[in-house]
Design a protein around this motif. Structure first.
Motif, PDB file in Angstrom:
ATOM      1  N   LEU A 175       7.621   9.429   3.695  1.00 46.79           N
ATOM      2  CA  LEU A 175       6.711   8.284   4.111  1.00 46.79           C
ATOM      3  C   LEU A 175       7.430   7.601   5.198  1.00 46.79           C
ATOM      4  O   LEU A 175       6.791   6.600   6.376  1.00 46.79           O
ATOM      5  N   ASP A 204       4.734   8.179   8.317  1.00 46.33           N
ATOM      6  CA  ASP A 204       3.509   6.942   7.796  1.00 46.33           C
ATOM      7  C   ASP A 204       4.118   5.564   9.004  1.00 46.33           C
ATOM      8  O   ASP A 204       2.977   4.204   8.574  1.00 46.33           O
ATOM      9  N   MET A 205       5.339   5.134   8.433  1.00 43.31           N
ATOM     10  CA  MET A 205       5.796   4.393   8.812  1.00 43.31           C
ATOM     11  C   MET A 205       6.462   4.027  10.176  1.00 43.31           C
ATOM     12  O   MET A 205       6.890   3.223  11.180  1.00 43.31           O
ATOM     13  N   LYS A 246       0.572  -1.291   0.387  1.00 44.15           N
ATOM     14  CA  LYS A 246      -0.014  -0.061   0.192  1.00 44.15           C
ATOM     15  C   LYS A 246       0.888   1.287  -0.239  1.00 44.15           C
ATOM     16  O   LYS A 246       0.610   2.140  -1.051  1.00 44.15           O
ATOM     17  N   LEU A 247       1.739   1.030   0.878  1.00 48.60           N
ATOM     18  CA  LEU A 247       2.851   2.920   0.786  1.00 48.60           C
ATOM     19  C   LEU A 247       3.683   2.433  -0.835  1.00 48.60           C
ATOM     20  O   LEU A 247       3.555   3.750  -1.137  1.00 48.60           O
ATOM     21  N   ILE A 265      10.717  -0.447  -0.756  1.00 49.78           N
ATOM     22  CA  ILE A 265      11.493  -0.262   1.015  1.00 49.78           C
ATOM     23  C   ILE A 265      11.294  -1.631   1.737  1.00 49.78           C
ATOM     24  O   ILE A 265      11.102  -2.716   1.605  1.00 49.78           O
ATOM     25  N   SER A 282       1.373   4.009  -3.191  1.00 48.83           N
ATOM     26  CA  SER A 282       1.538   5.181  -2.946  1.00 48.83           C
ATOM     27  C   SER A 282       2.637   6.748  -3.457  1.00 48.83           C
ATOM     28  O   SER A 282       1.476   7.542  -3.533  1.00 48.83           O
TER      29      SER A 282
END
Length: 115
Positions: free
Chosen positions: A97, A100-101, A2-3, A13, A6
């Motif tokens: 990001l 977000d993580m 999902k990331l 990742i 985005s």
């Protein structure tokens, strides 16, 4: 995934320990195979050691730009967060990001620091 989806151009990742051992990773089919190997992912730790030897303070992140790719590595002691993307991907979006993580990094960090 999902990331990864985005951010346009983000290919992979990885969350690793300082030695480059992958703890978590996700990638698309377009990521170079060698980019997810521990010997490549461990470059952050080596770069920090060399920077400290010449008098730089503790580094938070490194951004490396290549002809076709960019690699953003962020120090989140005791883990390192690595983003591999196309060279034309917005680097600021990759750096954002990290926020977000945050929850994922905190959980993985607890496991790494207790081992």
């Amino acid at each position: 995934m999902k990331l990864i989806n985005s951010v346009d151009g983000l290919l992979a990742i990885a969350v690793t320990d300082r030695d480059g051992v992958p703890l978590l990773k996700g990638s698309t089919d377009q990521v170079p195979e060698l980019a997810l190997r521990p010997n490549f992912l461990s470059t952050f730790g080596t770069a920090i050691e060399q920077a400290n030897k010449i008098g730089f303070q503790q580094s938070k992140s490194f951004i490396c730009l290549y002809q076709n790719y960019q690699v953003v590595q962020i120090n989140k002691t005791p883990v390192v967060l690595t983003f591999i993307a196309d060279s034309n991907t917005n680097t600021g979006l990759l750096l954002n990001l990290e926020a977000d993580m945050k929850d994922i990094i905190n959980e993985v960090s607890k496991v790494v620091s207790t081992s």
